[in-house]
Enzyme design. Structure first.
Site, PDB file in Angstrom:
ATOM      1  N   LYS A   1       0.862  -1.191   0.000  1.00  0.00           N
ATOM      2  CA  LYS A   1       0.000   0.000   0.000  1.00  0.00           C
ATOM      3  C   LYS A   1       0.893   1.233   0.000  1.00  0.00           C
ATOM      4  CE  LYS A   1      -3.896   2.002   2.607  1.00  0.00           C
ATOM      5  NZ  LYS A   1      -4.757   1.856   3.803  1.00  0.00           N
TER       6      LYS A   1
ATOM      7  N   SER B   1      -9.738   1.897   2.947  1.00  0.00           N
ATOM      8  CA  SER B   1      -8.843   2.601   2.047  1.00  0.00           C
ATOM      9  C   SER B   1      -7.814   1.708   1.354  1.00  0.00           C
ATOM     10  CB  SER B   1      -8.093   3.684   2.823  1.00  0.00           C
ATOM     11  OG  SER B   1      -7.210   3.095   3.755  1.00  0.00           O
TER      12      SER B   1
ATOM     13  N   SER C   1      -9.895  -0.251   7.254  1.00  0.00           N
ATOM     14  CA  SER C   1      -9.305  -0.123   5.917  1.00  0.00           C
ATOM     15  C   SER C   1      -8.627  -1.366   5.363  1.00  0.00           C
ATOM     16  CB  SER C   1      -8.296   1.022   5.908  1.00  0.00           C
ATOM     17  OG  SER C   1      -8.969   2.243   5.817  1.00  0.00           O
TER      18      SER C   1
END
Lengths: 94, 488, 487
Positions: free
Chosen positions: C79, C154, C178
Site C-alpha cells: 500500500k 482505504s 481499511s
C-alpha cells in the site's frame, strides 16, 4: 451544534486551508451534519469514566542517550521544493 | 520626581533551557551547536511522514533533577502532548510538549537580594519539550521584519528543552536579574545545561505589569521577548516598567501584547498585528506512551545532586569567614568553588585565596575569554603553594604576581619558577644594607631633604633599593633599614 | 503454469524444490499486471527494477541454501502509505507526488530481510481517508468482481490486487476498517492485527492511536506467514508491544469444541443487506455444527463507535497532516509572497476534498472550547466501548460479525454523502477503537456474485485464535478459492 460559515473560516485558517465561498457553504452543511450525528454521545453519562487516550496500557518506553548516524542531507534535499545554502527556503514570514 | 515610588511592578519569567544530552529528545541525532545547517537531521527530527519519536531517557532524568533542585513536586505520571501551530522552523507543525501534566510543578527558587535579604520566587511548573529549528533571514538590512525570504536549519529541531515558568513573584528588574543568575548557577551545578544565553541554550521571555501600590488587581501584562543576556533582561524590564508607568500617568491604557527588545536602541517595540490569537489544540501525543516516575528513581537522582550555590555560599561565609561578596562570586560556578576550596586546603588562607582567584585569576580568564576554571593551566594546589611562598616570606607579593603570570602561561609549579628565575626574596640585612649605602650615596640631596623634614623622599629611596634588587628585597626590611640609616 | 495464481505456501514449496525461480514468478505476475491492471487500476507504481534485483538476491540465497524463509523470493505489493527509501511514496495524494522518502518503513525492512520481493505500490484513498478508494488523487481502483463497483477502502488497491492475482500477497493498513472492509468487498483474507503488534514506523500516519499495518492474502495460511515476519516490538515505534511473536502459521489446527464464539446482537441490525446477514449466520451455523459453543452477547455501546471514531481519527489526522506544508517536501505554491499564503495555497492545491473535510472536522473538535465536549468525551466513550469487549471476552474467546453491512457498492454511489460512506465501516470501527485484532474472510456471495466478508474479532494479541478458527473454515469451504472473471 451547527457549524456556521464563520466557524468554517476560523477552522480553515487554523488548518491553513483556503476555502472558496462555495466550499464554505458545503463544508458548513456537511460538518454540521457530522457534528449533529456525533453529538449523540451526549446521551451517555461519562462523569466517572476515564478517557482512553492510548490504545494500549504501555508505559515508560525510552531509548538510551546514544548517538546514531544522521542522514545525508542530500537525500532530503532531493525532495525539497527550494534549497539554498543548505537551508530550506521559505517566503517572507511576517 | 521618581514616579516608581507610587507603583508596584509584577514580573514573571519563562525560561527555556536546552539540555546537554548527547542526542536529541526523540531521535539519535547529535545535540550539538554550531555545525553547517541541516547536518544533524533524520526522519524523526525532520518530522518526515511516517517517522515516530522515541523518548530519550536522559531528558527525563535531567528534567526530574531540575524539578528536584527547584523544590518542585515531581509528577508520578506524566505524558507528552502535541502543541499544534504552523511555523517553518517547526517541522511537524506541532511541538511535542507537555500541557496538563508537567513533569514538575509547585516549587521555588531562593534568591538573595543585594541587601542580603532572602526571597523565594515560586516556580509554577517545569516541563519537557522539543526545540524548534532555526531561521536565517535573508535580508539587506538585518531587520527581522524586513526579511524577504528565510532559510530553515533543523539542526536544533528536536533538541530537548525544559521550560521553567516562574510565579509572578518578582518585583524589580534587578530581582529578575538575580533570579536568572541564581537559576543559571543551580542548573550549571547539576550539569544539565550549558546555560549559554548567547548560544541560545538559556532563553528568557518576561511578563511584566505595573499597578498602583495598594491595588490588588494585577495590571495589564505585556510579554517581552528577544533578550539575549541577563543584563538585557534587566534593561528591557527597566525600560518597560518606565514605559508602562508613564502611560498610566498620562491616563493612557496599556495594551496586552508581545513586545520585542531591541538591544541596540535599548527599547521595546510592539509586534502588534504580527501575531495572531493562538489556539494550540493540545491533545495527548498518541505516539508516546506515558511516563511513570517511581520513588526509587527520584531517590536515586536525589543522591546525584551536589551542594547548591546558595548553600555553598553560606557555608563559605561561615566556614572560611569570607565576605558575602566573595562567597557569592566564588560559588557562582561549581568549578570555581571547588578550585577555591582546593587552594585553601593547601595554604589555609581563605581570604588570600579568594583574593587571588577573584582579582588575578578571574581577570585573566576574562581577558582570554575562558569560561571554565578547569580550562586554565594553573592547578589549585599550585596556587595554594604560591600563597604559601608569600606567607613564608620566600617571595614578596610583587614577585608573586610575576610568578603567577608565569604559572598561568606555562602551568609550572611556583617553586620551580622561583628557583629557575632566582626570585627568592632577599632577607639578608647585610646584602640589603650594601644596596642602601649605594643608593644613599647616589642620592645625598634627597637624604638631606628627608632629614630636613621632607619625608616623602623615603618612598623614592625604597623604590630605588627595590629596583637595584630587581624587586627581590623584602620591602619591609628595606624600609626599616633605610630609616635607621638616615636617622642614625 | 500460471504462477501468479498461486499462494505463498505453494510458491515457497516450488522455490525450495528449485522448480521455479523468483524471477520467473515475477515474469508471470508482471505479465498478469500488464494485461489485467489497466482494468483494475490497483497499482500506482511498479518497482520492476528493484523487484528483479531483489529476486536475484533471493535466487542466490536459494541456490546457496542460505537464510531462506517462507518469504524468500515471494512477490509482495505494498500500500502506498509505507515508506520505501528512494521509491516514490505518495499516499495516493497529489500533495506527495514524486516524494521519495530517505528511509524505509520497519515492516518493509523486515520483509526485505526475510527475502520478499517488492512488486510495486498500491492505490488507496488519499491518506487512507475513505472506504472506496475513490478518494485517490490519481484514479479509482475497481473491484475485480464487478468493474463498476468499488473495491472498498482505504486499502482498495491491496484488496483488488490480491483478488485479481496481481500479486501473491499485499500489505494494507487499517484505522477504522481499511484492511477488513476492502478484504470483504474483494473476497480475500485481511487481518488487522492488535494495535501495537506491528510497527508503524514508516507508515504515513492517519490516526496514530488506531493505525495498524496488516497482511492481505489469498488464504489464512499465507496471512499467518506474512504476519509472522512483520510483527514484533520495534524500538523505533514506542507503541509496539513487547510480546513474543509466535509462528502463527505453524500450528493452525485447533479443537473447535474448546472455542466459545460470541454473537453480538448489535451487529445484526436492520439496514444490513439480507444476503450478508444470511451468509454470516450460516457461517456461524458451520461453527456450531463443528462443535463450537455459540453464545449470544451484547456490546451495548456499539452504536456510538462511529461517532467516537469520527472525532478521534480526524483529530489525530488534523495534527498528523499539518506537516504537509510545502516547506520540506511535497507540493508547494512557489508564487506565494508570504508564508501563510504559501501554506494555504499549497495545502489547498495538494489536498483532496475528503482530506480537507477531515482536517477541518479534526481541527474543530480540538479547537479552543470544544476539546472537552468532543475529543475528551469521545475518549471516555472509547473506554466504555473497550469495557464492552472486556466484559464479552470474559465469556467468549472470539466474536463473529459481518465485516461490512453491504457488499461492494457502485462507484460514485456514496461519494457525495460522507455520512453514508462513513457508515460502511460501522462493524469494523468498534473493535479497532478497542485495539483488538480482527480478520475478514470470505463467507459467500450475493446474487450479483459479489463476495461477502465475515469478521472474527479476538482478544488482544490473540491473532492465533483468529487464524485457527478461520483456517478450519477455509479448510472446509471454498469461498476463498473462487476467482473473479475479469473482462
Amino acid at each position: 451544534m451547527a457549524i456556521l460559515k464563520k466557524d468554517v473560516e476560523y477552522i480553515a485558517h487554523l488548518s491553513r486551508l483556503n476555502v472558496s465561498e462555495d466550499e464554505k457553504e458545503e463544508y458548513s452543511k456537511q460538518l454540521s451534519n457530522i457534528i449533529q450525528h456525533i453529538e449523540r454521545l451526549n446521551e451517555l453519562n461519562t462523569d466517572n469514566v476515564e478517557p482512553t487516550y492510548y490504545a494500549l496500557d504501555i508505559k515508560n518506553v525510552f531509548r538510551e542517550d546514544k548517538i546514531e548516524e544522521s542522514i545525508d542531507k542530500e537525500k532530503v534535499f532531493n525532495s525539497a521544493p527550494l534549497i539554498e545554502k543548505n537551508g530550506f527556503k521559505v517566503p517572507k514570514i511576517i | 520626581m521618581d514616579l516608581k515610588k507610587n507603583y508596584e511592578t509584577v514580573i514573571g519569567l519563562e525560561v527555556h533551557v536546552e539540555l546537554n544530552t548527547k542526542t536529541k529528545a526523540f531521535c539519535g541525532c547529535m545535540n550539538k551547536f554550531g555545525e553547517e545547517p541541516n547536518t544533524f537531521i533524520c526522519p524523526v527530527c525532520l518530522g518526515l511522514p511516517g517517522s515516530l519519536p522515541v523518548i530519550n531517557f536522559e531528558m527525563v532524568r535531567r528534567a526530574v533533577k531540575i524539578g528536584l533542585v527547584l523544590n518542585c513536586m515531581i509528577s508520578d505520571i506524566t505524558k507528552f502532548d502535541r502543541k499544534n501551530y504552523y511555523y517553518p522552523d517547526l517541522p511537524k507543525a506541532y511541538q511535542i510538549s507537555q500541557y496538563d501534566t508537567p513533569i514538575a510543578k509547585n516549587g521555588f527558587v531562593e534568591i538573595i537580594n543585594k541587601d542580603g535579604s532572602k526571597k523565594k520566587i515560586g516556580i509554577i511548573r517545569a516541563h519537557m519539550e522539543e526545540d524548534a529549528g532555526k531561521l536565517l533571514h535573508l535580508t539587506k538590512t538585518g531587520q527581522i521584519g524586513e526579511a524577504e525570504e528565510s532559510l530553515v536549519d533543523y539542526n536544533r529541531a528536536g533538541v530537548p528543552l525544559i521550560e521553567i515558568v516562574s510565579a509572578p513573584d518578582i518585583r524589580t528588574p534587578e530581582e529578575a536579574y538575580i533570579y536568572l543568575k541564581t537559576l543559571r548557577a543551580i542548573l550549571r551545578y547539576i550539569d544539565v545545561s550549558d546555560c549559554n544565553m548567547e548560544e541560545g541554550s538559556f532563553r528568557c521571555d518576561a511578563n511584566i505589569s505595573v499597578r498602583k501600590k495598594g491595588e490588588e488587581k494585577l495590571g495589564v501584562k505585556v510579554e517581552i521577548k528577544n533578550m539575549n543576556s541577563f543584563r538585557n533582561v534587566q534593561k528591557a524590564l527597566e525600560y518597560e516598567e518606565q514605559r508602562q508607568i508613564q502611560l498610566l500617568e498620562n491616563g493612557q491604557k496599556i495594551i496586552q501584547e508581545t513586545r520585542l527588545w531591541d538591544a541596540n536602541k535599548e527599547k521595546t517595540f510592539s509586534m502588534r498585528g504580527k501575531e495572531e490569537a493562538h489556539d494550540y489544540r493540545y491533545f495527548p501525543e498518541p505516539d508516546l506512551p506515558p511516563i511513570e516516575i517511581s520513588k526509587e528513581m527520584i531517590n536515586e537522582i536525589k543522591k546525584e545532586i551536589p551542594e547548591l550555590p546558595v548553600v555553598k555560599a553560606q557555608r563559605f561565609i561561615k566556614e572560611y569567614d569570607l565576605p558575602e561578596y566573595d562567597a557569592f562570586l566564588l560559588t557562582e560556578e561549581k568549578e570555581t568553588a571547588d578550585f577555591f576550596e582546593n587552594v585553601v586546603k593547601v595554604c589555609g588562607e581563605p581570604k588570600l585565596s579568594s583574593n587571588w582567584i577573584m582579582v588575578e585569576l578571574l581577570a585573566k580568564m576574562n581577558q582570554d575569554n575562558i569560561k571554565n576554571i578547569n580550562e586554565i593551566k594553573i592547578k589549585p594546589e599550585d596556587l595554594g603553594n604560591l600563597i604559601l611562598l608569600i606567607k613564608k616570606g620566600t617571595i614578596s607579593g610583587k614577585i608573586a604576581k610575576e610568578v603567577f603570570t608565569e604559572m598561568y602561561k606555562t602551568g609550572k609549579d611556583p617553586e620551580k619558577i622561583v628557583n629557575e628565575k632566582g626570585l627568592i626574596q632577599i632577607t639578608d640585612s647585610k646584602i640589603i644594607e650594601e644596596v642602601i649605602d649605594k643608593v644613599i650615596s647616589a642620592n645625598q640631596k634627597i637624604v638631606d631633604d628627608i632629614k630636613g623634614g621632607k619625608e616623602k623622599g623615603i618612598g623614592f629611596l625604597v623604590g630605588q633599593v627595590m629596583k637595584e634588587t630587581k624587586g627581590k628585597a623584602n620591602p619591609q626590611l628595606v624600609n626599616e633599614l633605610l630609616k635607621s640609616k638616615i636617622y642614625k | 503454469m500460471e504462477l501468479f495464481k498461486l499462494t505463498i505456501e505453494e510458491l515457497h514449496k516450488q522455490l525450495i524444490e528449485k522448480k521455479v525461480k523468483p524471477s520467473e514468478i515475477l515474469d508471470s505476475i508482471y505479465k498478469r499486471i500488464e494485461s489485467v491492471d489497466p482494468k483494475i487500476k490497483a497499482y500506482l507504481l511498479l518497482t520492476k527494477e528493484l523487484a528483479y534485483n531483489m529476486a536475484k538476491k533471493a535466487e542466490e540465497k536459494i541456490m546457496k541454501n542460505e537464510n531462506i524463509t517462507e518469504l524468500t523470493g515471494i512477490p509482495v505489493a505494498i500500500k502506498d502509505n509505507m515508506c520505501l527509501e528512494g521509491v516514490p511514496t505518495t499516499c495516493a495524494a497529489k500533495m506527495l507526488e514524486g516524494y521519495k522518502p530517505p528511509y524505509t518503513a520497519t515492516v518493509l525492512e523486515r520483509l526485505k530481510d526475510a527475502g520478499a520481493v517488492f512488486l510495486g505500490k498500491l492505490n488507496m484513498d488519499e491518506y487512507a481517508f475513505g472506504s472506496s478508494t475513490e478518494n485517490s488523487s490519481f484514479f479509482p481502483t475497481r473491484n475485480p468482481w464487478d468493474l463498476e463497483r468499488v473495491p472498498g477502502g482505504s486499502s482498495g488497491g491491496s484488496a483488488a490486487a490480491v483478488a485479481a492475482d496481481l500479486c501473491i500477497a499485499a500489505l494494507g493498513s487499517d484505522t477504522g476498517g481499511s484492511i477488513k472492509q476492502p478484504a470483504a468487498l474483494c473476497g480475500i483474507t485481511g487481518l488487522k492485527p492488535t494495535y501495537g503488534r506491528v510497527s508503524r514506523y514508516g507508515l504515513i500516519a492517519f490516526a496514530s492511536s488506531l493505525d495498524q499495518i496488516g497482511p492481505m492474502t489469498k488464504t489464512i495460511k499465507d496471512n499467518a506467514i506474512l504476519l509472522k515476519y512483520i510483527a514484533g516490538k520495534d524500538k523505533k515505534d514506542s507503541t509496539t508491544a513487547d510480546i513474543k511473536v509466535i509462528d502463527f502459521a505453524e500450528n493452525l489446527e485447533c479443537d473447535i469444541k474448546k472455542f466459545k464464539i460470541g454473537i453480538p446482537k448489535e451487529y445484526f441490525i436492520e439496514g444490513i443487506q439480507d444476503e450478508v446477514k444470511e451468509n454470516v449466520l450460516s457461517a456461524i451455523e458451520f461453527f456450531r455444527k463443528k462443535g463450537a459453543q455459540i453464545i449470544d452477547i451484547s456490546l451495548p455501546h456499539t452504536d456510538y463507535a462511529i461517532d467516537v471514531y469520527y472525532i478521534i481519527a480526524p483529530a489525530e489526522a488534523s495534527s498528523n497532516l499539518a506537516r504537509f506544508d510545502g516547506v520540506q517536501y511535497g507540493l508547494r505554491d512557489t508564487e506565494a509572497e508570504n508564508i501563510i499564503d504559501m501554506y494555504k495555497n499549497s495545502r489547498q492545491k495538494g489536498f483532496g476534498k475528503e482530506t480537507k473535510r477531515r482536517i477541518m472536522l479534526g481541527t474543530y473538535v480540538l479547537s479552543s472550547g470544544y476539546y472537552d465536549a468532543y475529543y475528551k468525551k469521545a475518549q471516555k466513550v472509547r473506554t466504555l466501548i473497550k469495557q464492552d469487549f472486556n466484559f464479552a471476552f470474559e465469556k467468549v474467546d472470539v466474536i463473529i460479525t459481518p465485516t461490512s453491512p453491504t457488499t461492494a457498492f457502485k462507484i460514485g454511489e456514496k461519494i457525495s454523502d460522507p455520512l453514508t460512506m462513513y457508515l460502511s465501516d460501522i462493524f469494523t470501527i468498534a473493535p479497532n477503537l478497542a485495539a483488538l485484532p480482527g480478520i475478514s474472510i470470505p463467507c459467500g456471495f450475493d446474487k450479483n456474485n459479489l463476495p461477502i466478508g465475515l469478521q472474527i474479532i479476538g482478544k488482544p494479541f490473540k491473532e492465533d485464535d483468529l487464524y485457527k478458527i478461520a483456517y478450519l473454515y477455509q479448510k472446509e469451504t471454498n469461498w476463498h478459492l473462487k476467482k473473479p472473471d475479469i473482462n
